[in-house]
Design a protein around this motif. Sequence first.
Motif, PDB file in Angstrom:
ATOM      1  N   PRO A 168       0.842  -1.201   0.000  1.00 56.31           N
ATOM      2  CA  PRO A 168       0.000   0.000   0.000  1.00 56.31           C
ATOM      3  C   PRO A 168       0.874   1.245   0.000  1.00 56.31           C
ATOM      4  CG  PRO A 168       0.038  -1.011   2.179  1.00 56.31           C
ATOM      5  CD  PRO A 168       0.730  -1.967   1.254  1.00 56.31           C
ATOM      6  N   PRO A 169       0.368   2.347  -0.525  1.00 51.62           N
ATOM      7  CA  PRO A 169       1.187   3.566  -0.600  1.00 51.62           C
ATOM      8  C   PRO A 169       1.395   4.199   0.775  1.00 51.62           C
ATOM      9  CG  PRO A 169      -1.037   4.009  -1.351  1.00 51.62           C
ATOM     10  CD  PRO A 169      -0.970   2.527  -1.117  1.00 51.62           C
ATOM     11  N   VAL A 176       3.573  10.573  -2.790  1.00 48.76           N
ATOM     12  CA  VAL A 176       3.001   9.272  -2.452  1.00 48.76           C
ATOM     13  C   VAL A 176       3.899   8.206  -3.050  1.00 48.76           C
ATOM     14  CG1 VAL A 176       1.011   7.754  -2.653  1.00 48.76           C
ATOM     15  CG2 VAL A 176       0.670  10.219  -2.434  1.00 48.76           C
ATOM     16  N   ARG A 177       4.405   7.310  -2.195  1.00 46.97           N
ATOM     17  CA  ARG A 177       5.396   6.331  -2.652  1.00 46.97           C
ATOM     18  C   ARG A 177       4.924   4.931  -2.315  1.00 46.97           C
ATOM     19  NH1 ARG A 177       9.544   8.527  -0.319  1.00 46.97           N
ATOM     20  NH2 ARG A 177       9.981   9.801  -2.148  1.00 46.97           N
ATOM     21  N   ARG A 178       5.211   4.019  -3.206  1.00 49.75           N
ATOM     22  CA  ARG A 178       4.957   2.612  -2.915  1.00 49.75           C
ATOM     23  C   ARG A 178       6.029   1.757  -3.570  1.00 49.75           C
ATOM     24  NH1 ARG A 178      -0.551   0.719  -5.819  1.00 49.75           N
ATOM     25  NH2 ARG A 178      -1.241   1.379  -3.786  1.00 49.75           N
ATOM     26  N   ARG A 803      13.506  19.580  -7.687  1.00 48.87           N
ATOM     27  CA  ARG A 803      13.154  19.082  -6.353  1.00 48.87           C
ATOM     28  C   ARG A 803      13.677  17.669  -6.199  1.00 48.87           C
ATOM     29  NH1 ARG A 803       6.940  18.133  -5.281  1.00 48.87           N
ATOM     30  NH2 ARG A 803       7.872  17.303  -3.386  1.00 48.87           N
ATOM     31  N   ILE A 804      13.937  17.270  -4.944  1.00 44.51           N
ATOM     32  CA  ILE A 804      14.325  15.898  -4.637  1.00 44.51           C
ATOM     33  C   ILE A 804      13.061  15.060  -4.533  1.00 44.51           C
ATOM     34  CG2 ILE A 804      15.485  14.384  -3.001  1.00 44.51           C
ATOM     35  CD1 ILE A 804      17.396  16.210  -4.387  1.00 44.51           C
ATOM     36  N   VAL A 805      12.972  14.053  -5.377  1.00 47.59           N
ATOM     37  CA  VAL A 805      11.807  13.175  -5.375  1.00 47.59           C
ATOM     38  C   VAL A 805      11.951  12.079  -4.322  1.00 47.59           C
ATOM     39  CG1 VAL A 805      10.484  11.535  -6.759  1.00 47.59           C
ATOM     40  CG2 VAL A 805      11.343  13.646  -7.784  1.00 47.59           C
ATOM     41  N   ASP A 806      13.140  11.490  -4.243  1.00 47.39           N
ATOM     42  CA  ASP A 806      13.402  10.423  -3.273  1.00 47.39           C
ATOM     43  C   ASP A 806      14.857  10.556  -2.822  1.00 47.39           C
ATOM     44  OD1 ASP A 806      13.731   8.123  -1.771  1.00 47.39           O
ATOM     45  OD2 ASP A 806      12.624   6.837  -3.153  1.00 47.39           O
ATOM     46  N   PHE A 847       4.188  12.212  -7.412  1.00 51.90           N
ATOM     47  CA  PHE A 847       4.376  13.479  -6.717  1.00 51.90           C
ATOM     48  C   PHE A 847       3.741  14.597  -7.528  1.00 51.90           C
ATOM     49  CE2 PHE A 847       7.946  12.526  -9.386  1.00 51.90           C
ATOM     50  CZ  PHE A 847       8.266  13.710 -10.038  1.00 51.90           C
ATOM     51  N   SER A 848       3.221  15.550  -6.819  1.00 56.63           N
ATOM     52  CA  SER A 848       2.646  16.720  -7.472  1.00 56.63           C
ATOM     53  C   SER A 848       3.568  17.894  -7.237  1.00 56.63           C
ATOM     54  CB  SER A 848       1.240  16.999  -6.922  1.00 56.63           C
ATOM     55  OG  SER A 848       1.305  17.221  -5.529  1.00 56.63           O
TER      56      SER A 848
END
Length: 854
Positions: A168-169, A176-178, A803-806, A847-848
């Motif tokens: 699940p995310p 929002v990451r999964r 931006r840093i996503v992860d 990501f938004s």
Amino acid sequence: MVRHIETVRSITLHIISFYGCLYVTATTLSIVCLQLVFAARGTLNNDSFVERELGERCLNLSSVHWLSLVLLLTLALVGCGCGDKSTGAGADSDDDESPSIDDDSGIADDDTSTVDDDQDDDSTGTTTTTVTTTTSTTSTTIAHTEDCTPSWITPVQLPDPTTFPIDPPYQDGDVVRRQYFAATAGNTGIDIAVEQDGVAHIATMLGTVLEHIAVHPDGHRTQEMIDKDGAREPKIQIDRNGNVHVLYQAFVSPYYLGDNDIRYASNIGGTWSIETFDSFYTYGDDVSAYFTLDAEGEPHAVYRNASEDVFYAHRSSRTWSIETMIPEDGRWHSGFSLAFDADDVLHVLHNEPDSTWHRWNDGTGWQAETISTQWPYSGTSLAIDAAGNLHGTYALYGSSSLAYVTNEGGTWDEFVVDWCGGDADGDDARLMVDSAGAAHIVYADTSLNGIRYATNASGTWEIHKFSPAQSWDGWFVSAAMGPDDAMHVVDYNEDESSLFYRTNASGEWTRQRIAGLNYIRDLPVFDSSGNIHTLIAPEYDDGVFHGRSDDENWEIGQIALPASGGGEVAVGPDGEIHALFQSDDYSTLFYAENLADALWNVAILDDGGEVEPTYNLSIAFDALGQPRVAYHKESPEDHVVYVERNEDLWHYDQIDPPASVGDLLVGDDGRTMMFVRQRNYPDSSKDRLLLHTRLDGGDWLTETIVNDSRYGRSMSMALGPAGEPRVLFYDRNVDAYIYYRRPESGSWEEMASFDYDGGSFTANDLVIGDDGYSHLLFYSNNMTTETRGLVCATDASGTWKTRIVDADVDSWTLGVSLFVVEPNVFRAAYRRVDMVTEGSGTFMTEFSGGVNMP
């Protein structure tokens, strides 16, 4: 086995008593007889018949006397070896068989009375509140099986599942990451527990997160994430209400830095809650945390820190209490196992460098006794049967034999179960006791590569070995007993980076992969609906698989044989899946096309040399959906090969100079465009970025985009709104990502430069939105928190913003794909390797931001 030892002991004691009486009688008669001889000497002639007869009778009695003495001493030695706890591993000759009379004094035994004129030899220590008193209760000589040659158990191999659950995310702000797929499974530990309804619950690392997997009796599985920070050596327990409890060590920094949290998680109430009840620095060592549940379902844990203090922690009313169980004493305490008896007394088994200990808390403090001085090796496992008897197991140092102990006979008996070769691993040994009180032990044999199973259910120890016995089979192994004494075993196989689940619940042993497959290619791609596709292959197993994600599962379908050494997957304009993959030795290149749900058309594209793997393959499609392929071939000649299909026929062309393939595109006008890197050995500073173009089967035209530049392997190409080519690449001369385009004027111009160090390996993707804005995704290896991680850049606001996503990705994050959901919403798919957890998996992060990026 213990019952057999007790029978031998009882018979031996009766024989000793009989010959003891015979010895006393013979001694008495010999003395009387000699007195008669001496008296006769005064009245009878030396040659008289009576004197000679009396002498011979006395001589016979004397012989009986000495023979009785020899037999008595022999049997006494045998009796001590079999039963006396002062010199052997069995029960002693104490009056515990008859507790009303004490052999020390004839007074009431201290087993039933507090008064004794001499301390009874059943006493194992004195009760104190804080000070531990120890008494050795076993000898250095222990019995062992006569034959430990294993018999084989060959489980029925069930087919690999066609679906794997998706986590699940979890959300962090507007991200929002999964984790969609775990390429690494169970490589930091594994544990299993079984509910009364037969559901097996497994705690392990899948990819970069701590997972809970439930395997139901009908074969279906559920999977959920417990902690995104991952874990080492997770332990799992099930309470009487079916709630799942997990204790684990979470690394809040890379493993070698040694910052650790000791965490406890439970799903009481239907959702996972996580509590950190201790944290410390361990210099890279794990903390060896173990736990069990009391009757109320509350956890009790024992663990060690780098200072070698041993702590006892327990939770009550949501509050943790921690005390020092064993202060640092210069000895290495390890391999703890815990269990509660029916009286809610907590028992702990553990090792020290030269002994194995049993500790228990009787309400006044911790008591302790040594139960073996056999130089234990690795961990222990403890179980308590329905009668309250304790059973334990551990490995022995030097011989790497598997030892078993029990106090079922009233004192500790020690027995070597498996001693004939191999390397029994006590850390992963799991001891269980069935409803009849028989012991079952599942353990890894790390030198002979296999998983073994020993049991004394038949009255004698029997040893079995599971097949297939592969290299590194049982790297981690755990076992538990379910309803009807059914066995449930889970292990991590290093060769296949997979978890396998075994059980005999159906009456026969079965084996099935439940998690973990290795990727052929580190590049997942999106289709038009935002679903992820990739190629998957179990290592050391024939077969190439296609993986497709939906909202809940990975759908896995086999494409072809044999296993592959590298590959590429692409989604055609009609939605069909196309794939390139290679044989293990890279000598053969295959092309596969998905014609229907499970129907694949596979063709051999090249089998005349060595194709460079993974990073030098590319697929594109023309307006009719026909594939065009480019790849780099190292032998017999170093060159680029271009192949296109027309009416089911493949047409080949060789392109010079030798180069590495970057990306391949087909324009709306049918023009083929191929970005390549021309390598110049030994001076890599003279590498060039080239663009090859060709229209409708004409000649190839070559132009230089960047000259005298060192750039990474990864290049991404896209077409702008007017069909003009654009390219993103990494320039190692300046440690920056460079974005170029060629406008209608025909000359290349730089659109942007991003000062991010891509490191030795780079990963990037370039997407042009329908609105004409550019969106970039790339990896930054800058060793600062602000700039290290997966970076997204966009010019959607008219100026470039990033931006840093992860921030958790590592330099081995080789494949990234970007998908625009809507103007300000993006999805990124990538293979993430986590330095902290040492795991890897395919992630999808949504990501938004877009124009609202900071």
